[in-house]
Motif scaffolding. Sequence first.
Motif, PDB file in Angstrom:
ATOM      1  N   VAL A 117       1.011  -1.250  -0.140  1.00 35.87           N
ATOM      2  CA  VAL A 117       0.011  -0.185   0.023  1.00 35.87           C
ATOM      3  C   VAL A 117       0.782   1.288  -0.098  1.00 35.87           C
ATOM      4  CG1 VAL A 117      -1.812   1.215   1.330  1.00 35.87           C
ATOM      5  CG2 VAL A 117      -1.608  -1.310   1.382  1.00 35.87           C
ATOM      6  N   ARG A 118       0.399   2.211  -0.920  1.00 31.23           N
ATOM      7  CA  ARG A 118       1.127   3.606  -0.806  1.00 31.23           C
ATOM      8  C   ARG A 118       0.303   4.354   0.021  1.00 31.23           C
ATOM      9  NH1 ARG A 118       2.609   4.948  -6.384  1.00 31.23           N
ATOM     10  NH2 ARG A 118       0.205   4.751  -6.808  1.00 31.23           N
ATOM     11  N   SER A 119       0.841   5.205   0.926  1.00 25.77           N
ATOM     12  CA  SER A 119      -0.081   5.882   1.851  1.00 25.77           C
ATOM     13  C   SER A 119       0.515   7.403   1.535  1.00 25.77           C
ATOM     14  CB  SER A 119       0.586   5.638   3.418  1.00 25.77           C
ATOM     15  OG  SER A 119       0.136   6.769   4.316  1.00 25.77           O
ATOM     16  N   ALA A 120      -0.527   8.287   1.225  1.00 26.37           N
ATOM     17  CA  ALA A 120      -0.342   9.628   1.077  1.00 26.37           C
ATOM     18  C   ALA A 120      -1.375  10.421   1.881  1.00 26.37           C
ATOM     19  CB  ALA A 120      -0.755   9.760  -0.564  1.00 26.37           C
ATOM     20  N   SER A 121      -0.771  10.722   3.085  1.00 27.14           N
ATOM     21  CA  SER A 121      -1.667  11.395   3.980  1.00 27.14           C
ATOM     22  C   SER A 121      -1.599  12.890   3.564  1.00 27.14           C
ATOM     23  CB  SER A 121      -0.831  11.440   5.385  1.00 27.14           C
ATOM     24  OG  SER A 121      -0.913  10.165   5.841  1.00 27.14           O
ATOM     25  N   ASN A 122      -3.171  13.432   3.820  1.00 28.83           N
ATOM     26  CA  ASN A 122      -3.250  14.957   3.510  1.00 28.83           C
ATOM     27  C   ASN A 122      -4.114  15.320   4.656  1.00 28.83           C
ATOM     28  OD1 ASN A 122      -6.110  13.848   2.998  1.00 28.83           O
ATOM     29  ND2 ASN A 122      -5.675  13.323   0.839  1.00 28.83           N
ATOM     30  N   ALA A 123      -4.798  16.660   4.496  1.00 26.60           N
ATOM     31  CA  ALA A 123      -5.430  17.288   5.457  1.00 26.60           C
ATOM     32  C   ALA A 123      -6.694  16.217   5.876  1.00 26.60           C
ATOM     33  CB  ALA A 123      -5.870  18.538   5.092  1.00 26.60           C
ATOM     34  N   ALA A 124      -7.197  15.667   5.082  1.00 29.96           N
ATOM     35  CA  ALA A 124      -8.340  14.921   5.273  1.00 29.96           C
ATOM     36  C   ALA A 124      -8.153  13.550   5.796  1.00 29.96           C
ATOM     37  CB  ALA A 124      -9.212  14.487   3.910  1.00 29.96           C
ATOM     38  N   GLY A 125      -6.824  13.296   5.936  1.00 31.05           N
ATOM     39  CA  GLY A 125      -6.400  12.025   6.763  1.00 31.05           C
ATOM     40  C   GLY A 125      -5.565  11.087   5.674  1.00 31.05           C
ATOM     41  N   ALA A 126      -5.428   9.911   6.363  1.00 26.21           N
ATOM     42  CA  ALA A 126      -4.615   9.050   5.452  1.00 26.21           C
ATOM     43  C   ALA A 126      -5.375   8.696   4.169  1.00 26.21           C
ATOM     44  CB  ALA A 126      -4.254   7.823   5.947  1.00 26.21           C
ATOM     45  N   ALA A 127      -4.320   8.750   2.795  1.00 27.21           N
ATOM     46  CA  ALA A 127      -5.104   8.060   1.676  1.00 27.21           C
ATOM     47  C   ALA A 127      -4.250   6.994   1.197  1.00 27.21           C
ATOM     48  CB  ALA A 127      -5.222   9.178   0.614  1.00 27.21           C
ATOM     49  N   TYR A 128      -4.930   5.803   1.089  1.00 25.56           N
ATOM     50  CA  TYR A 128      -4.193   4.659   0.684  1.00 25.56           C
ATOM     51  C   TYR A 128      -4.660   4.281  -0.571  1.00 25.56           C
ATOM     52  CZ  TYR A 128      -4.159   4.015   5.960  1.00 25.56           C
ATOM     53  OH  TYR A 128      -3.912   4.347   7.466  1.00 25.56           O
ATOM     54  N   GLU A 129      -3.464   3.571  -1.121  1.00 23.51           N
ATOM     55  CA  GLU A 129      -3.578   2.994  -2.617  1.00 23.51           C
ATOM     56  C   GLU A 129      -2.988   1.686  -2.552  1.00 23.51           C
ATOM     57  OE1 GLU A 129      -2.673   3.993  -7.309  1.00 23.51           O
ATOM     58  OE2 GLU A 129      -2.059   5.467  -5.670  1.00 23.51           O
ATOM     59  N   VAL A 130      -3.599   0.593  -2.805  1.00 24.35           N
ATOM     60  CA  VAL A 130      -3.286  -0.759  -3.096  1.00 24.35           C
ATOM     61  C   VAL A 130      -2.362  -0.692  -4.509  1.00 24.35           C
ATOM     62  CG1 VAL A 130      -3.506  -3.088  -3.344  1.00 24.35           C
ATOM     63  CG2 VAL A 130      -4.731  -1.737  -1.611  1.00 24.35           C
ATOM     64  N   ILE A 131      -1.053  -0.898  -4.379  1.00 25.22           N
ATOM     65  CA  ILE A 131      -0.401  -0.995  -5.626  1.00 25.22           C
ATOM     66  C   ILE A 131       0.077  -2.474  -5.925  1.00 25.22           C
ATOM     67  CG2 ILE A 131       0.356   1.616  -5.218  1.00 25.22           C
ATOM     68  CD1 ILE A 131       3.232   0.571  -4.440  1.00 25.22           C
ATOM     69  N   GLY A 132      -0.019  -3.344  -4.861  1.00 26.92           N
ATOM     70  CA  GLY A 132       0.387  -4.596  -5.460  1.00 26.92           C
ATOM     71  C   GLY A 132      -0.471  -5.680  -4.576  1.00 26.92           C
ATOM     72  N   ARG A 133      -0.876  -6.808  -5.038  1.00 25.28           N
ATOM     73  CA  ARG A 133      -1.730  -7.633  -4.290  1.00 25.28           C
ATOM     74  C   ARG A 133      -1.249  -9.157  -4.546  1.00 25.28           C
ATOM     75  NH1 ARG A 133      -6.874  -7.502  -1.926  1.00 25.28           N
ATOM     76  NH2 ARG A 133      -7.173  -5.350  -2.474  1.00 25.28           N
ATOM     77  N   TRP A 134      -1.074  -9.852  -3.712  1.00 23.91           N
ATOM     78  CA  TRP A 134      -0.476 -11.329  -3.841  1.00 23.91           C
ATOM     79  C   TRP A 134      -1.208 -12.305  -3.127  1.00 23.91           C
ATOM     80  CZ3 TRP A 134       2.233  -6.906  -2.733  1.00 23.91           C
ATOM     81  CH2 TRP A 134       3.231  -6.636  -3.664  1.00 23.91           C
ATOM     82  N   PRO A 135      -2.126 -13.323  -4.096  1.00 25.48           N
ATOM     83  CA  PRO A 135      -2.688 -14.340  -3.251  1.00 25.48           C
ATOM     84  C   PRO A 135      -1.758 -15.373  -2.497  1.00 25.48           C
ATOM     85  CG  PRO A 135      -2.253 -14.876  -5.462  1.00 25.48           C
ATOM     86  CD  PRO A 135      -1.570 -13.597  -5.527  1.00 25.48           C
ATOM     87  N   LEU A 136      -2.539 -15.888  -1.311  1.00 25.05           N
ATOM     88  CA  LEU A 136      -1.725 -16.891  -0.662  1.00 25.05           C
ATOM     89  C   LEU A 136      -2.334 -18.146  -1.069  1.00 25.05           C
ATOM     90  CD1 LEU A 136      -2.424 -15.233   2.922  1.00 25.05           C
ATOM     91  CD2 LEU A 136      -0.379 -15.239   1.385  1.00 25.05           C
ATOM     92  N   ALA A 137      -1.506 -19.114  -1.392  1.00 24.06           N
ATOM     93  CA  ALA A 137      -1.935 -20.300  -1.956  1.00 24.06           C
ATOM     94  C   ALA A 137      -2.124 -21.323  -0.924  1.00 24.06           C
ATOM     95  CB  ALA A 137      -1.055 -20.651  -3.470  1.00 24.06           C
ATOM     96  N   ARG A 138      -2.753 -22.218  -1.129  1.00 19.99           N
ATOM     97  CA  ARG A 138      -3.409 -23.478  -0.251  1.00 19.99           C
ATOM     98  C   ARG A 138      -2.143 -24.477  -0.279  1.00 19.99           C
ATOM     99  NH1 ARG A 138      -7.546 -23.987   2.649  1.00 19.99           N
ATOM    100  NH2 ARG A 138      -8.849 -22.415   1.338  1.00 19.99           N
ATOM    101  N   SER A 139      -1.589 -24.391  -1.440  1.00 16.86           N
ATOM    102  CA  SER A 139      -0.619 -25.522  -1.584  1.00 16.86           C
ATOM    103  C   SER A 139       0.593 -24.927  -0.973  1.00 16.86           C
ATOM    104  CB  SER A 139      -0.329 -25.703  -3.258  1.00 16.86           C
ATOM    105  OG  SER A 139       0.024 -24.436  -3.830  1.00 16.86           O
ATOM    106  N   ALA A 140       0.913 -23.964  -0.499  1.00 17.52           N
ATOM    107  CA  ALA A 140       2.091 -23.331  -0.152  1.00 17.52           C
ATOM    108  C   ALA A 140       2.535 -23.316   1.280  1.00 17.52           C
ATOM    109  CB  ALA A 140       2.101 -21.730  -0.468  1.00 17.52           C
ATOM    110  N   ALA A 141       3.668 -23.547   1.656  1.00 16.96           N
ATOM    111  CA  ALA A 141       4.211 -23.366   2.992  1.00 16.96           C
ATOM    112  C   ALA A 141       5.168 -22.128   3.119  1.00 16.96           C
ATOM    113  CB  ALA A 141       4.989 -24.731   3.284  1.00 16.96           C
ATOM    114  N   ALA A 142       4.869 -21.315   4.075  1.00 16.09           N
ATOM    115  CA  ALA A 142       5.672 -20.352   4.070  1.00 16.09           C
ATOM    116  C   ALA A 142       7.104 -20.749   4.278  1.00 16.09           C
ATOM    117  CB  ALA A 142       5.290 -19.334   5.329  1.00 16.09           C
TER     118      ALA A 142
END
Length: 188
Positions: A162-187
């Motif tokens: 997430v990109r956080s760009a705070s302004n007078a109205a509070g924090a504005a967030y923008e999701v710039i990347g999203r990655w799925p968690l996969a059932r087959s995966a082990a961390a």
Amino acid sequence: MSPLPTHPLPATQRLFFALWPTALAAAGLARAGKRLHEVCGGRRTRKETIHLTLVFLGDVEVGRIDELLELAGDIAAPPFRLDLGQYGWWPHNRIVWAAPDGMPAELAELVDALRERLAGAGFRFDAKPFVPHVTLLRKAVCKASPLAAAPVAWRVRDFVLVRSASNAAGAAYEVIGRWPLARSAAAR
Ligand code: ATP
Ligand code: MG
């Protein structure tokens, strides 16, 4: 002839990795926030901005963001269920939060995997011990802590940058990347 830009683009962006709730979990957390606001006052986190920070990076050079996206994409971790049933208030920063009943191993492993890769690539981040929490109220004052509100079950299926760009109205967030968690995966 084009004039020189008067507002050059910033060389850095304020970034953080987070879990973003499903609509169902966000609704439950917003309800809890509303309930606790009646007790503690303060400023509620808007439903659309409710999140759980995994790793706070702060200012990152714009030129390194691609590297960050790549590094996150290399993480293989499984989905998990987050049961948020703990509520409390921190007097030092006047935040009212929701927290998991216990730390799911998958959550700890996801944060460890991110930190390890970030450190390996030379990114700086907040390295304090990870304390999973969702901020529901800011500038709140409660007479007691812990607090009581209905538990929220959150099925965590992905993580985001997430990109956080705070302004007078509070924090504005923008999701710039999203990655799925996969059932087959082990961390790893
Ligand atoms: P604002 O600072 O404008 O009130 P915010 O705190 O929501 O808004 P950021 O400061 O950009 O926005 O923070 C984004 C997320 O990262 C929030 O969840 C915040 O709690 C968390 N965070 C901010 N600073 C740190 C830090 N130094 N260490 C860990 N987490 C942090
Ligand atoms: Mg902040």
